[in-house]
Scaffold this motif. Structure first.
Motif, PDB file in Angstrom:
ATOM      1  N   HIS A  93       0.830  -1.218   0.000  1.00 51.65           N
ATOM      2  CA  HIS A  93       0.000   0.000   0.000  1.00 51.65           C
ATOM      3  C   HIS A  93       0.862   1.266   0.000  1.00 51.65           C
ATOM      4  CE1 HIS A  93      -3.902  -1.873   0.303  1.00 51.65           C
ATOM      5  NE2 HIS A  93      -3.575  -2.533   1.392  1.00 51.65           N
ATOM      6  N   GLN A  94       1.892   1.271  -0.808  1.00 52.73           N
ATOM      7  CA  GLN A  94       2.742   2.454  -0.920  1.00 52.73           C
ATOM      8  C   GLN A  94       2.766   3.018  -2.332  1.00 52.73           C
ATOM      9  OE1 GLN A  94       6.451   2.547   1.772  1.00 52.73           O
ATOM     10  NE2 GLN A  94       6.267   0.392   1.205  1.00 52.73           N
ATOM     11  N   GLY A  95       1.785   2.613  -3.158  1.00 52.93           N
ATOM     12  CA  GLY A  95       1.764   3.103  -4.533  1.00 52.93           C
ATOM     13  C   GLY A  95       1.409   4.571  -4.650  1.00 52.93           C
ATOM     14  N   GLY A  96       0.817   5.142  -3.603  1.00 56.47           N
ATOM     15  CA  GLY A  96       0.430   6.542  -3.637  1.00 56.47           C
ATOM     16  C   GLY A  96      -0.885   6.799  -4.348  1.00 56.47           C
ATOM     17  N   PHE A  97      -1.662   5.752  -4.602  1.00 58.52           N
ATOM     18  CA  PHE A  97      -2.870   5.888  -5.415  1.00 58.52           C
ATOM     19  C   PHE A  97      -4.030   6.538  -4.669  1.00 58.52           C
ATOM     20  CE2 PHE A  97      -0.764   2.043  -7.114  1.00 58.52           C
ATOM     21  CZ  PHE A  97      -0.493   2.517  -8.383  1.00 58.52           C
ATOM     22  N   TYR A  98      -4.809   7.295  -5.404  1.00 60.94           N
ATOM     23  CA  TYR A  98      -6.127   7.702  -4.950  1.00 60.94           C
ATOM     24  C   TYR A  98      -6.983   6.444  -4.871  1.00 60.94           C
ATOM     25  CZ  TYR A  98     -10.882   9.576  -5.346  1.00 60.94           C
ATOM     26  OH  TYR A  98     -12.197   9.858  -5.153  1.00 60.94           O
ATOM     27  N   ASP A  99      -7.666   6.252  -3.754  1.00 62.03           N
ATOM     28  CA  ASP A  99      -8.402   5.002  -3.542  1.00 62.03           C
ATOM     29  C   ASP A  99      -9.764   5.062  -4.215  1.00 62.03           C
ATOM     30  OD1 ASP A  99      -9.171   2.529  -2.734  1.00 62.03           O
ATOM     31  OD2 ASP A  99      -9.531   3.061  -0.647  1.00 62.03           O
ATOM     32  N   TYR A 100      -9.818   4.517  -5.409  1.00 56.46           N
ATOM     33  CA  TYR A 100     -11.072   4.510  -6.158  1.00 56.46           C
ATOM     34  C   TYR A 100     -11.537   3.077  -6.335  1.00 56.46           C
ATOM     35  CZ  TYR A 100     -14.562   5.504  -9.739  1.00 56.46           C
ATOM     36  OH  TYR A 100     -15.737   5.611 -10.435  1.00 56.46           O
ATOM     37  N   PHE A 101     -12.839   2.872  -6.138  1.00 49.82           N
ATOM     38  CA  PHE A 101     -13.412   1.526  -6.263  1.00 49.82           C
ATOM     39  C   PHE A 101     -14.722   1.626  -7.017  1.00 49.82           C
ATOM     40  CE2 PHE A 101     -13.038  -2.786  -4.619  1.00 49.82           C
ATOM     41  CZ  PHE A 101     -14.295  -3.286  -4.869  1.00 49.82           C
ATOM     42  N   THR A 151       4.407 -11.807   6.560  1.00 49.01           N
ATOM     43  CA  THR A 151       4.005 -11.439   7.909  1.00 49.01           C
ATOM     44  C   THR A 151       5.111 -10.689   8.655  1.00 49.01           C
ATOM     45  OG1 THR A 151       4.661 -13.640   8.674  1.00 49.01           O
ATOM     46  CG2 THR A 151       2.346 -13.310   8.114  1.00 49.01           C
ATOM     47  N   SER A 152       6.109 -10.218   7.924  1.00 51.00           N
ATOM     48  CA  SER A 152       7.163  -9.384   8.500  1.00 51.00           C
ATOM     49  C   SER A 152       6.828  -7.919   8.257  1.00 51.00           C
ATOM     50  CB  SER A 152       8.514  -9.716   7.854  1.00 51.00           C
ATOM     51  OG  SER A 152       8.860 -11.069   8.081  1.00 51.00           O
ATOM     52  N   PRO A 153       7.117  -7.036   9.195  1.00 47.79           N
ATOM     53  CA  PRO A 153       6.829  -5.614   8.986  1.00 47.79           C
ATOM     54  C   PRO A 153       7.602  -5.076   7.782  1.00 47.79           C
ATOM     55  CG  PRO A 153       7.278  -6.062  11.308  1.00 47.79           C
ATOM     56  CD  PRO A 153       7.653  -7.308  10.546  1.00 47.79           C
ATOM     57  N   GLN A 154       6.871  -4.677   6.743  1.00 49.65           N
ATOM     58  CA  GLN A 154       7.477  -4.124   5.543  1.00 49.65           C
ATOM     59  C   GLN A 154       7.439  -2.597   5.534  1.00 49.65           C
ATOM     60  OE1 GLN A 154       9.063  -5.877   3.286  1.00 49.65           O
ATOM     61  NE2 GLN A 154       8.497  -7.895   4.072  1.00 49.65           N
ATOM     62  N   VAL A 155       6.422  -2.036   6.177  1.00 47.87           N
ATOM     63  CA  VAL A 155       6.272  -0.574   6.224  1.00 47.87           C
ATOM     64  C   VAL A 155       5.508  -0.210   7.488  1.00 47.87           C
ATOM     65  CG1 VAL A 155       4.183  -0.697   4.788  1.00 47.87           C
ATOM     66  CG2 VAL A 155       5.408   1.459   4.984  1.00 47.87           C
ATOM     67  N   PRO A 156       5.977   0.809   8.239  1.00 48.23           N
ATOM     68  CA  PRO A 156       5.228   1.232   9.430  1.00 48.23           C
ATOM     69  C   PRO A 156       3.982   2.009   9.042  1.00 48.23           C
ATOM     70  CG  PRO A 156       7.092   2.677   9.087  1.00 48.23           C
ATOM     71  CD  PRO A 156       7.225   1.578   8.059  1.00 48.23           C
ATOM     72  N   ILE A 157       2.938   1.889   9.834  1.00 53.58           N
ATOM     73  CA  ILE A 157       1.725   2.669   9.644  1.00 53.58           C
ATOM     74  C   ILE A 157       1.810   3.844  10.610  1.00 53.58           C
ATOM     75  CG2 ILE A 157      -0.791   2.654   9.726  1.00 53.58           C
ATOM     76  CD1 ILE A 157      -0.693  -0.291   9.003  1.00 53.58           C
ATOM     77  N   VAL A 158       2.242   4.970  10.104  1.00 54.06           N
ATOM     78  CA  VAL A 158       2.552   6.134  10.928  1.00 54.06           C
ATOM     79  C   VAL A 158       1.294   6.625  11.635  1.00 54.06           C
ATOM     80  CG1 VAL A 158       3.420   8.504  10.907  1.00 54.06           C
ATOM     81  CG2 VAL A 158       4.440   6.776   9.406  1.00 54.06           C
ATOM     82  N   GLY A 159       1.426   6.898  12.937  1.00 58.87           N
ATOM     83  CA  GLY A 159       0.312   7.413  13.703  1.00 58.87           C
ATOM     84  C   GLY A 159      -0.573   6.343  14.294  1.00 58.87           C
ATOM     85  N   LEU A 187       1.959  -0.420  14.791  1.00 59.30           N
ATOM     86  CA  LEU A 187       1.353  -1.274  13.775  1.00 59.30           C
ATOM     87  C   LEU A 187       2.121  -1.159  12.464  1.00 59.30           C
ATOM     88  CD1 LEU A 187      -1.009  -3.007  12.683  1.00 59.30           C
ATOM     89  CD2 LEU A 187      -2.282  -0.872  12.358  1.00 59.30           C
ATOM     90  N   SER A 188       2.302  -2.292  11.773  1.00 57.61           N
ATOM     91  CA  SER A 188       2.980  -2.334  10.483  1.00 57.61           C
ATOM     92  C   SER A 188       2.134  -3.117   9.483  1.00 57.61           C
ATOM     93  CB  SER A 188       4.358  -2.996  10.620  1.00 57.61           C
ATOM     94  OG  SER A 188       5.185  -2.294  11.525  1.00 57.61           O
ATOM     95  N   TYR A 189       2.568  -3.076   8.239  1.00 54.31           N
ATOM     96  CA  TYR A 189       1.923  -3.871   7.192  1.00 54.31           C
ATOM     97  C   TYR A 189       2.974  -4.736   6.540  1.00 54.31           C
ATOM     98  CZ  TYR A 189      -1.840  -4.769   3.802  1.00 54.31           C
ATOM     99  OH  TYR A 189      -2.840  -5.349   3.054  1.00 54.31           O
ATOM    100  N   GLY A 190       2.612  -6.009   6.317  1.00 55.45           N
ATOM    101  CA  GLY A 190       3.493  -6.915   5.585  1.00 55.45           C
ATOM    102  C   GLY A 190       3.086  -6.928   4.134  1.00 55.45           C
ATOM    103  N   TYR A 191       2.837  -8.111   3.590  1.00 54.43           N
ATOM    104  CA  TYR A 191       2.276  -8.238   2.242  1.00 54.43           C
ATOM    105  C   TYR A 191       0.851  -8.774   2.371  1.00 54.43           C
ATOM    106  CZ  TYR A 191       7.121  -7.847   0.579  1.00 54.43           C
ATOM    107  OH  TYR A 191       8.395  -7.415   0.314  1.00 54.43           O
ATOM    108  N   GLY A 192      -0.119  -7.868   2.388  1.00 49.91           N
ATOM    109  CA  GLY A 192      -1.511  -8.264   2.535  1.00 49.91           C
ATOM    110  C   GLY A 192      -1.887  -8.658   3.943  1.00 49.91           C
ATOM    111  N   VAL A 193      -1.071  -8.307   4.929  1.00 44.57           N
ATOM    112  CA  VAL A 193      -1.313  -8.683   6.316  1.00 44.57           C
ATOM    113  C   VAL A 193      -0.901  -7.520   7.231  1.00 44.57           C
ATOM    114  CG1 VAL A 193      -0.796 -10.336   8.165  1.00 44.57           C
ATOM    115  CG2 VAL A 193      -0.814 -11.103   5.785  1.00 44.57           C
ATOM    116  N   PHE A 194      -1.776  -7.168   8.184  1.00 44.22           N
ATOM    117  CA  PHE A 194      -1.401  -6.233   9.242  1.00 44.22           C
ATOM    118  C   PHE A 194      -0.590  -6.990  10.288  1.00 44.22           C
ATOM    119  CE2 PHE A 194      -5.150  -4.123   7.492  1.00 44.22           C
ATOM    120  CZ  PHE A 194      -4.740  -2.795   7.451  1.00 44.22           C
ATOM    121  N   VAL A 195       0.478  -6.355  10.790  1.00 47.69           N
ATOM    122  CA  VAL A 195       1.367  -6.988  11.760  1.00 47.69           C
ATOM    123  C   VAL A 195       1.364  -6.149  13.041  1.00 47.69           C
ATOM    124  CG1 VAL A 195       3.694  -7.831  12.226  1.00 47.69           C
ATOM    125  CG2 VAL A 195       2.802  -7.845   9.871  1.00 47.69           C
TER     126      VAL A 195
END
Length: 402
Positions: free
Chosen positions: A182-190, A344-352, A357-365
């Motif tokens: 989730h670091q692509g920087g995309f506007y979240d459109y669905f 399931t390893s922390p790939q990026v911190p979720i700031v704030g 809390l961190s995010y792995g690949y498709g998993v919150f850690v």
């Protein structure tokens, strides 16, 4: 589709539960049911109950409960499910518990369908929403493991038809690592109104996403939850295959090896199966208006363009525990251990966020869980999901094998 990090923080007010699907674990106790089979050796869920059986039914507070393998120590858990169900608009709920790699309790209660009487059973299909993302991550990591891609490869290289109309440099900057974290920087459109045709995964992105949507910030700047990351990951997987559509790739390369034989991504397949639950939520009308109500299968949306992010995956709690077993114990037929552990390893911190809390690949850690009596330091892997009329929760405490 909304992600709900359910362990460290309460759900936001807009994330109310509809039809509930829980994949939960309970701590093992001395009297936990065990078998002689070591799940670390088999890489698959060990079930103490006969999966061909639908279990016993009992009346608890006016609701019919289907339970299989459950013991008296699980009664409080089942009662809590009943309390929450009674207090909600949801029709029904299905849950499963794994302890020490063994499925010890499966339960379903409430109503199954809008128009007819009857309760769900442990094989009844529910939508899992964004919990799908961990499976899309597996599919892309399989391609990385095979040498077709690297995680540092750009979107432009992995999917050359990804040129953005607004800026032709954006796809050169986005990497596959960005997509899975989730670091692509995309506007979240669905787009809930897109077609259920398999071809729409390609067509919708070509006709809508790349011509009209945009990045909100430079890729890799920070984590921001955005469904397009995983839709594009699925698009990359399908394009690399060059012969199969995304739902077939998932069934053959991910769900089947995991032992998830009752997991589907096309609503037509669910309808053909016949054992599905209906829910409560939003029906979108042709004029763009929505109605909040009981939602029968005919009004359930199947958006092919958003399947990789979780628009239409159907499964059961028992099936989901096959994924839990894989994440804990591994299976080289699915991914090598290095790739599995990276999920399931922390790939990026979720700031704030609370509790680092961190995010792995498709998993919150999570480094711990917050319960009624306070914070407990215990690694947790988690992902929730919502569609227009279903919700799911997947929670795993690997250090305790539940």
């Amino acid at each position: 589709i909304l992600a709900r990090p359910s362990l460290a923080a309460p759900a936001q007010s807009g994330q109310t539960a509809r039809m509930l699907l829980f994949m939960l674990g309970c701590p093992a106790t001395d009297d936990a049911t065990t078998t002689d089979t070591d799940p670390a050796d088999t890489g698959s869920v060990v079930d103490t109950a006969d999966s061909a059986e639908t279990g016993d039914t009992a009346d608890t507070g006016g609701e019919i409960v289907t339970r299989l393998g459950c013991e008296a120590r699980h009664d409080a858990f089942i009662a809590a499910l009943q309390t929450d169900l009674t207090a909600s608009d949801a029709l029904g709920v299905s849950a499963a518990i794994m302890e020490d790699g063994v499925v010890t309790c499966r339960v379903a209660l409430g109503r199954k369908l809008v128009a007819t009487e009857g309760s769900p059973d442990i094989d009844t299909l529910f939508q899992i929403g964004s919990t799908t993302k961990m499976f899309t991550a597996v599919a892309l990591l399989q391609r990385v493991e095979s040498g077709e891609f690297t995680l540092n490869e750009s979107l432009a290289s992995a999917y050359p038809d990804s040129e953005f109309e607004f800026d032709d440099t954006w796809n050169d900057e986005v990497t596959l690592q960005h997509l899975l974290t989730h670091q692509g920087g995309f506007y979240d459109y669905f787009d809930w109104g897109s077609s259920d045709e398999d071809s729409d995964l390609v067509d919708w992105h070509a006709e809508v996403f790349f011509p009209y949507l945009w990045l909100m910030n430079d890729p890799g700047k920070f984590w921001n939850y955005s469904n397009p990351n995983f839709n594009l990951a699925g698009l990359v997987v399908q394009a690399a295959d060059n012969s199969r559509m995304y739902p077939d790739i998932m069934v053959q390369d991910v769900f089947a090896p995991l032992g998830m034989s009752r997991t589907f991504q096309r609503k037509t397949e669910v309808e053909a199966d016949g054992n599905y639950a209906e829910g409560y939520g939003y029906v979108i009308r042709g004029n763009g208006e929505s109605e909040y109500k009981e939602v029968d299968i005919g009004d359930v949306v199947d958006s092919a363009a958003a399947r990789p992010a979780g628009s239409g995956t159907w499964t059961t709690p028992t099936q989901m525990l096959q994924m839990a077993s894989f994440l804990m114990y591994g299976d080289p037929a699915i991914l090598n251990d290095e790739a599995r552990i990276s999920m399931t390893s922390p790939q990026v911190p979720i700031v704030g966020s609370n509790y680092d809390l961190s995010y792995g690949y498709g998993v919150f850690v999570y480094p711990g869980v917050r319960l009624f009596d306070g914070f407990h330091p215990a690694v947790a892997w988690d992902h929730g999901g919502n569609t227009l009329s279903y919700s799911s929760a997947f929670t795993l405490l690997p250090e305790h094998e539940f």
